[in-house]
Write a protein that holds these residues in place. Structure first.
Motif, PDB file in Angstrom:
ATOM      1  N   ASN A  44      11.209   5.123  16.953  1.00  0.00           N
ATOM      2  CA  ASN A  44      12.343   5.695  16.232  1.00  0.00           C
ATOM      3  C   ASN A  44      11.923   6.860  15.333  1.00  0.00           C
ATOM      4  O   ASN A  44      11.060   6.689  14.481  1.00  0.00           O
ATOM      5  CB  ASN A  44      12.948   4.607  15.344  1.00  0.00           C
ATOM      6  N   PRO A  45      12.536   8.035  15.477  1.00  0.00           N
ATOM      7  CA  PRO A  45      12.163   9.122  14.579  1.00  0.00           C
ATOM      8  C   PRO A  45      12.887   9.101  13.229  1.00  0.00           C
ATOM      9  O   PRO A  45      12.359   9.588  12.242  1.00  0.00           O
ATOM     10  CB  PRO A  45      12.537  10.372  15.368  1.00  0.00           C
ATOM     11  N   TYR A  46      14.122   8.555  13.189  1.00  0.00           N
ATOM     12  CA  TYR A  46      14.916   8.552  11.952  1.00  0.00           C
ATOM     13  C   TYR A  46      15.221   7.110  11.545  1.00  0.00           C
ATOM     14  O   TYR A  46      15.053   6.193  12.317  1.00  0.00           O
ATOM     15  CB  TYR A  46      16.277   9.243  12.149  1.00  0.00           C
ATOM     16  N   PHE A  47      15.796   6.961  10.350  1.00  0.00           N
ATOM     17  CA  PHE A  47      16.296   5.672   9.851  1.00  0.00           C
ATOM     18  C   PHE A  47      15.238   4.579   9.962  1.00  0.00           C
ATOM     19  O   PHE A  47      15.345   3.653  10.752  1.00  0.00           O
ATOM     20  CB  PHE A  47      17.576   5.259  10.597  1.00  0.00           C
ATOM     21  N   ARG A  48      14.199   4.729   9.180  1.00  0.00           N
ATOM     22  CA  ARG A  48      13.079   3.794   9.258  1.00  0.00           C
ATOM     23  C   ARG A  48      12.931   3.025   7.950  1.00  0.00           C
ATOM     24  O   ARG A  48      13.594   3.308   6.962  1.00  0.00           O
ATOM     25  CB  ARG A  48      11.805   4.576   9.562  1.00  0.00           C
ATOM     26  N   THR A  49      11.993   2.050   7.954  1.00  0.00           N
ATOM     27  CA  THR A  49      11.738   1.276   6.737  1.00  0.00           C
ATOM     28  C   THR A  49      11.340   2.181   5.583  1.00  0.00           C
ATOM     29  O   THR A  49      11.545   1.849   4.426  1.00  0.00           O
ATOM     30  CB  THR A  49      10.604   0.255   6.959  1.00  0.00           C
ATOM     31  N   LYS A  50      10.751   3.322   5.919  1.00  0.00           N
ATOM     32  CA  LYS A  50      10.313   4.286   4.897  1.00  0.00           C
ATOM     33  C   LYS A  50      11.464   4.627   3.941  1.00  0.00           C
ATOM     34  O   LYS A  50      11.239   4.865   2.754  1.00  0.00           O
ATOM     35  CB  LYS A  50       9.811   5.543   5.611  1.00  0.00           C
ATOM     36  N   ASP A  51      12.710   4.643   4.487  1.00  0.00           N
ATOM     37  CA  ASP A  51      13.882   4.939   3.654  1.00  0.00           C
ATOM     38  C   ASP A  51      14.017   3.926   2.516  1.00  0.00           C
ATOM     39  O   ASP A  51      14.663   4.203   1.513  1.00  0.00           O
ATOM     40  CB  ASP A  51      15.175   4.912   4.495  1.00  0.00           C
ATOM     41  N   SER A  52      13.479   2.720   2.705  1.00  0.00           N
ATOM     42  CA  SER A  52      13.642   1.637   1.720  1.00  0.00           C
ATOM     43  C   SER A  52      12.394   1.413   0.886  1.00  0.00           C
ATOM     44  O   SER A  52      12.303   0.420   0.152  1.00  0.00           O
ATOM     45  CB  SER A  52      13.996   0.329   2.439  1.00  0.00           C
ATOM     46  N   GLU A  53      11.426   2.306   0.991  1.00  0.00           N
ATOM     47  CA  GLU A  53      10.124   2.070   0.353  1.00  0.00           C
ATOM     48  C   GLU A  53      10.257   1.827  -1.156  1.00  0.00           C
ATOM     49  O   GLU A  53       9.681   0.891  -1.707  1.00  0.00           O
ATOM     50  CB  GLU A  53       9.186   3.248   0.613  1.00  0.00           C
ATOM     51  N   GLU A  54      11.055   2.676  -1.804  1.00  0.00           N
ATOM     52  CA  GLU A  54      11.190   2.564  -3.252  1.00  0.00           C
ATOM     53  C   GLU A  54      11.752   1.199  -3.650  1.00  0.00           C
ATOM     54  O   GLU A  54      11.231   0.530  -4.546  1.00  0.00           O
ATOM     55  CB  GLU A  54      12.128   3.675  -3.738  1.00  0.00           C
ATOM     56  N   ALA A  55      12.817   0.798  -2.946  1.00  0.00           N
ATOM     57  CA  ALA A  55      13.461  -0.490  -3.249  1.00  0.00           C
ATOM     58  C   ALA A  55      12.489  -1.639  -3.032  1.00  0.00           C
ATOM     59  O   ALA A  55      12.447  -2.590  -3.826  1.00  0.00           O
ATOM     60  CB  ALA A  55      14.699  -0.659  -2.376  1.00  0.00           C
ATOM     61  N   LEU A  56      11.701  -1.565  -1.949  1.00  0.00           N
ATOM     62  CA  LEU A  56      10.734  -2.625  -1.660  1.00  0.00           C
ATOM     63  C   LEU A  56       9.671  -2.691  -2.751  1.00  0.00           C
ATOM     64  O   LEU A  56       9.335  -3.774  -3.244  1.00  0.00           O
ATOM     65  CB  LEU A  56      10.063  -2.371  -0.301  1.00  0.00           C
ATOM     66  N   ASN A  57       9.159  -1.532  -3.120  1.00  0.00           N
ATOM     67  CA  ASN A  57       8.101  -1.497  -4.141  1.00  0.00           C
ATOM     68  C   ASN A  57       8.589  -2.070  -5.471  1.00  0.00           C
ATOM     69  O   ASN A  57       7.845  -2.752  -6.175  1.00  0.00           O
ATOM     70  CB  ASN A  57       7.593  -0.060  -4.327  1.00  0.00           C
ATOM     71  N   LYS A  58       9.853  -1.801  -5.796  1.00  0.00           N
ATOM     72  CA  LYS A  58      10.425  -2.338  -7.041  1.00  0.00           C
ATOM     73  C   LYS A  58      10.404  -3.859  -7.050  1.00  0.00           C
ATOM     74  O   LYS A  58      10.258  -4.484  -8.085  1.00  0.00           O
ATOM     75  CB  LYS A  58      11.869  -1.858  -7.197  1.00  0.00           C
ATOM     76  N   LEU A  59      10.569  -4.444  -5.852  1.00  0.00           N
ATOM     77  CA  LEU A  59      10.579  -5.903  -5.739  1.00  0.00           C
ATOM     78  C   LEU A  59       9.166  -6.456  -5.614  1.00  0.00           C
ATOM     79  O   LEU A  59       8.975  -7.660  -5.478  1.00  0.00           O
ATOM     80  CB  LEU A  59      11.397  -6.318  -4.510  1.00  0.00           C
ATOM     81  N   GLY A  60       8.186  -5.562  -5.607  1.00  0.00           N
ATOM     82  CA  GLY A  60       6.803  -6.021  -5.481  1.00  0.00           C
ATOM     83  C   GLY A  60       6.380  -6.252  -4.045  1.00  0.00           C
ATOM     84  O   GLY A  60       5.431  -6.992  -3.782  1.00  0.00           O
ATOM     85  N   ILE A  61       7.103  -5.649  -3.113  1.00  0.00           N
ATOM     86  CA  ILE A  61       6.728  -5.770  -1.702  1.00  0.00           C
ATOM     87  C   ILE A  61       6.046  -4.468  -1.287  1.00  0.00           C
ATOM     88  O   ILE A  61       6.592  -3.379  -1.484  1.00  0.00           O
ATOM     89  CB  ILE A  61       7.968  -6.012  -0.817  1.00  0.00           C
ATOM     90  N   GLU A  62       4.855  -4.621  -0.709  1.00  0.00           N
ATOM     91  CA  GLU A  62       4.139  -3.422  -0.267  1.00  0.00           C
ATOM     92  C   GLU A  62       4.624  -3.033   1.120  1.00  0.00           C
ATOM     93  O   GLU A  62       4.879  -3.896   1.966  1.00  0.00           O
ATOM     94  CB  GLU A  62       2.636  -3.712  -0.235  1.00  0.00           C
ATOM     95  N   LEU A  63       4.790  -1.739   1.344  1.00  0.00           N
ATOM     96  CA  LEU A  63       5.197  -1.278   2.676  1.00  0.00           C
ATOM     97  C   LEU A  63       4.039  -0.525   3.326  1.00  0.00           C
ATOM     98  O   LEU A  63       3.471   0.395   2.739  1.00  0.00           O
ATOM     99  CB  LEU A  63       6.418  -0.355   2.572  1.00  0.00           C
ATOM    100  N   ILE A  64       3.715  -0.962   4.526  1.00  0.00           N
ATOM    101  CA  ILE A  64       2.718  -0.225   5.306  1.00  0.00           C
ATOM    102  C   ILE A  64       3.468   0.473   6.438  1.00  0.00           C
ATOM    103  O   ILE A  64       4.144  -0.177   7.231  1.00  0.00           O
ATOM    104  CB  ILE A  64       1.690  -1.178   5.948  1.00  0.00           C
ATOM    105  N   CYS A  65       3.383   1.784   6.495  1.00  0.00           N
ATOM    106  CA  CYS A  65       4.002   2.469   7.633  1.00  0.00           C
ATOM    107  C   CYS A  65       3.213   3.722   7.963  1.00  0.00           C
ATOM    108  O   CYS A  65       2.327   4.123   7.202  1.00  0.00           O
ATOM    109  CB  CYS A  65       5.466   2.790   7.353  1.00  0.00           C
ATOM    110  N   SER A  66       3.534   4.307   9.076  1.00  0.00           N
ATOM    111  CA  SER A  66       2.820   5.496   9.516  1.00  0.00           C
ATOM    112  C   SER A  66       2.890   6.567   8.430  1.00  0.00           C
ATOM    113  O   SER A  66       3.948   6.796   7.852  1.00  0.00           O
ATOM    114  CB  SER A  66       3.448   6.019  10.805  1.00  0.00           C
ATOM    115  N   PRO A  67       1.759   7.225   8.162  1.00  0.00           N
ATOM    116  CA  PRO A  67       1.805   8.292   7.157  1.00  0.00           C
ATOM    117  C   PRO A  67       2.744   9.425   7.579  1.00  0.00           C
ATOM    118  O   PRO A  67       3.102  10.265   6.770  1.00  0.00           O
ATOM    119  CB  PRO A  67       0.346   8.770   7.082  1.00  0.00           C
ATOM    120  N   PHE A  68       3.142   9.417   8.833  1.00  0.00           N
ATOM    121  CA  PHE A  68       3.999  10.501   9.333  1.00  0.00           C
ATOM    122  C   PHE A  68       5.464  10.081   9.459  1.00  0.00           C
ATOM    123  O   PHE A  68       6.288  10.848   9.940  1.00  0.00           O
ATOM    124  CB  PHE A  68       3.484  11.005  10.681  1.00  0.00           C
ATOM    125  N   ALA A  69       5.799   8.840   9.042  1.00  0.00           N
ATOM    126  CA  ALA A  69       7.187   8.387   9.134  1.00  0.00           C
ATOM    127  C   ALA A  69       8.081   9.313   8.318  1.00  0.00           C
ATOM    128  O   ALA A  69       7.731   9.701   7.200  1.00  0.00           O
ATOM    129  CB  ALA A  69       7.315   6.958   8.627  1.00  0.00           C
TER     130      ALA A  69
END
Lengths: 226, 356
Positions: A44-69
């Motif tokens: 998928n090129p668009y609409f990825r978990t990356k869009d939610s990174e800030e919200a996840l980090n606020k909850l203390g959840i780490e997001l691992i995704c492609s550096p190019f997402a």
């Protein structure tokens, strides 16, 4: 509802894996667990978990995704941190696998370690509203393609039948016999039926193992006139 | 009718199949690859042809060949790939052959990026290729329109014997929405009279050709073609008006930015600013008449687009510069937020009002 150290969400393209994976990670986090979410989507090129990174980090959840997402670079690169998640048995992981067999291909690299540890659930996300998985037979063939490409067999089904924000309780109710059909034909149990949280009151009495989803309202969704 | 959940790109592919298209030639490029992937899955099951060509140029020439036999045919690509196809599109126009060309735009120029764009507006609306010609340009703003305008594109292309381009932006291709798929049509049993299908020694040869050795003949064909284009401009303009009855600021926008604008207009109305929108659905022919009519009622126009101001020029031309035309734009794959559009509407309402 029980859970394992690693939870893998895979399924047909557009079945809703990313949304469920995000909500499931939050659900685990709310139990006080250390949770990492990994985006293995190479399709998928668009609409990825990356869009939610800030919200996840606020909850203390780490997001691992492609550096190019979400960048302009169209490269199916996997982040090296996924190895750490697979190898470090002290943390809980939610893995969002890309759609179809093409997306599941990336899982193959980690399959041997995941299988040898044996503390995982591989969940098959199904959505009867998707035109290429409207029948039990079509859904099963997608399932087998994903298993062959990813090297991990499914352990249970998630019925995520939905039409996006427009989903009604009736849409979900209409999908129950389809989900049972997939369950019987595959021999896999239905772990949960995921629905947008607004539908919970209507469906609570009617369907077992409901899992509420908080859906993000996107900027382009058509609003009604005030 | 039952709704299904589809990506814009998938909706194009399924709608084309339901419109009786059994020939698709393409080449993968983000953000339109799902069109090809869907066709690869579906076409073999329905006796159709899916072929991944060796290049975009090869694909458009295959389109030329199938179109010459009178069958519905389609190709799809994204901006850089469409640029490659322009030679073949000009040949299609020169041979008066219908075809549907899908462009799910990404940022440019050059390789640019993979995020959404509307910067192929000039390329599409000014005739994508060499020589004097037009293609019909349809700009969907929802997954439903991705499906409906695909069918319409085939119909119009055949009616006027010219290529049609479905001009979507990357977001339209990638977003998912419920859609009611169009009715299933069987491929036409009989080829049109001009098709190159073999004479069986019963009629003169039909030839699919764009080379004319006589300048006088080539001039005549150009003039006749433009007479046909005048008919298209008269009959086939499509647009949608939103809250225009008492509007003082008229937003003009298509595709994804029309959706953002719509939400911003609702916000503006809540603040007492009388904003409305004219959303062009055909970009060529451009809805000049409704815009010119609006110029006598509103104080200002505002284009909202993912380009450095391409539709902006068409609006100024359509309204004959009677009113100021403001612009709210982002490029490179960025999309203006509803707040950015709202601020531009406020500015257009304030300054545009004073310009009277």
């Amino acid at each position: 509802m029980d859970f394992k150290r690693l939870t893998l969400f895979a399924g047909h393209y557009g079945s809703g894996k990313t949304n469920i994976a995000l909500n499931y990670a939050v659900w685990l986090r709310e139990k006080g667990l250390s949770v990492t979410m990994a985006d293995l989507d190479i399709v998928n090129p668009y609409f990825r978990t990356k869009d939610s990174e800030e919200a996840l980090n606020k909850l203390g959840i780490e997001l691992i995704c492609s550096p190019f997402a979400n960048s302009n670079l169209d490269v199916p690169a996997m982040p090296k941190e996924i190895y750490a998640l697979v190898d470090d048995h002290s943390q809980y992981g939610v893995l969002d696998i890309g759609g179809d067999d093409r997306g599941a291909l990336a899982l193959g690299r980690y399959a041997p370690e995941i299988l040898s540890e044996g503390n995982y659930e591989m969940l098959f996300v199904i959505n009867r509203s998707r035109p290429l998985t409207r029948t039990v037979d079509d859904t099963l063939s997608v399932m087998r393609e994903i298993e062959a490409a990813g090297g991990v067999s499914f352990t249970a089904i998630v019925n995520n039948t939905n039409l996006g924000l427009a989903t009604t309780a009736q849409d979900v109710l209409d999908s129950v016999s389809y989900a049972r059909g997939v369950s019987e034909a595959s021999g896999l149990p239905i772990k949960m039926t995921s629905v947008k949280q607004e539908l919970m009151p209507e469906l609570q009495e009617k369907i077992d193992d409901l899992f509420p989803l908080r859906l993000q309202e996107l900027y382009y969704q058509i609003k009604t006139e005030k | 009718m039952e709704k299904v959940l589809m990506k814009g790109n998938e909706a194009i592919a399924e709608a084309a199949i339901r419109a009786g298209c059994r020939h698709y030639f393409g080449y993968p490029i983000t953000p339109q690859t799902e069109v090809a992937a869907y066709m690869a899955k579906r076409m073999p099951k329905i006796d159709g042809v899916f072929l991944q060509a060796e290049s975009e140029i090869a694909a458009i020439n295959m389109v030329y060949g199938v179109s010459a036999t009178g069958k519905r045919v389609m190709t799809s690509s994204s901006s850089p790939g469409i640029a490659l196809k322009t030679e073949g599109i000009s040949y299609l126009a020169g041979a008066d052959l219908p075809a549907l060309i899908v462009n799910v735009q990404r940022g440019g120029p050059g390789l640019g990026g993979i995020q959404p764009s509307q910067a192929d507006y000039f390329l599409a609306t000014r005739g994508p290729g060499h020589g004097d010609f037009h293609v019909l340009v349809l700009a969907p703003s929802s997954v439903q329109e991705m499906a409906d305008l695909t069918v319409r594109g085939f119909e119009l292309a055949e009616k006027y014997r010219m290529p049609a381009m479905l001009l979507a932006d990357g977001t339209m291709g990638q977003m998912m929405e419920p859609v009611v798929l169009p009715e299933e049509q069987k491929p036409a049993a009989k080829a049109p009279g001009w098709a190159v299908t073999g004479t069986e020694c019963k009629r003169p040869h039909n030839i699919a050709n764009s080379l004319y050795l006589s300048p006088a003949e080539l001039e005549r064909l150009n003039v006749e073609r433009f007479e046909r284009y005048a008919e298209v401009e008269k009959n086939e303009v499509m647009w949608e008006e939103f809250m225009m009855d008492d509007a003082e600021v008229c937003v003009v926008s298509c595709g994804i930015t029309a959706r953002v604008s719509r939400n911003a207009i609702i916000e503006a109305r809540a603040m007492g600013i009388k904003a409305g929108m004219i959303r062009p659905i055909t970009l060529w022919p451009f809805p000049k008449k409704p815009l010119l009519a609006a110029a006598d009622k509103v104080n200002a126009f505002l284009t909202v687009e993912l380009s450095m101001g391409q539709m902006h020029e068409d609006v100024e031309l359509a309204i004959r510069c009677k009113k100021p035309v403001y612009m709210c734009n982002r490029v490179g794959g960025m999309i203006p937020s509803p707040d950015e559009v709202l601020n531009s509407i406020k500015k257009a309402a304030e300054e545009g009002g004073k310009a009277q």
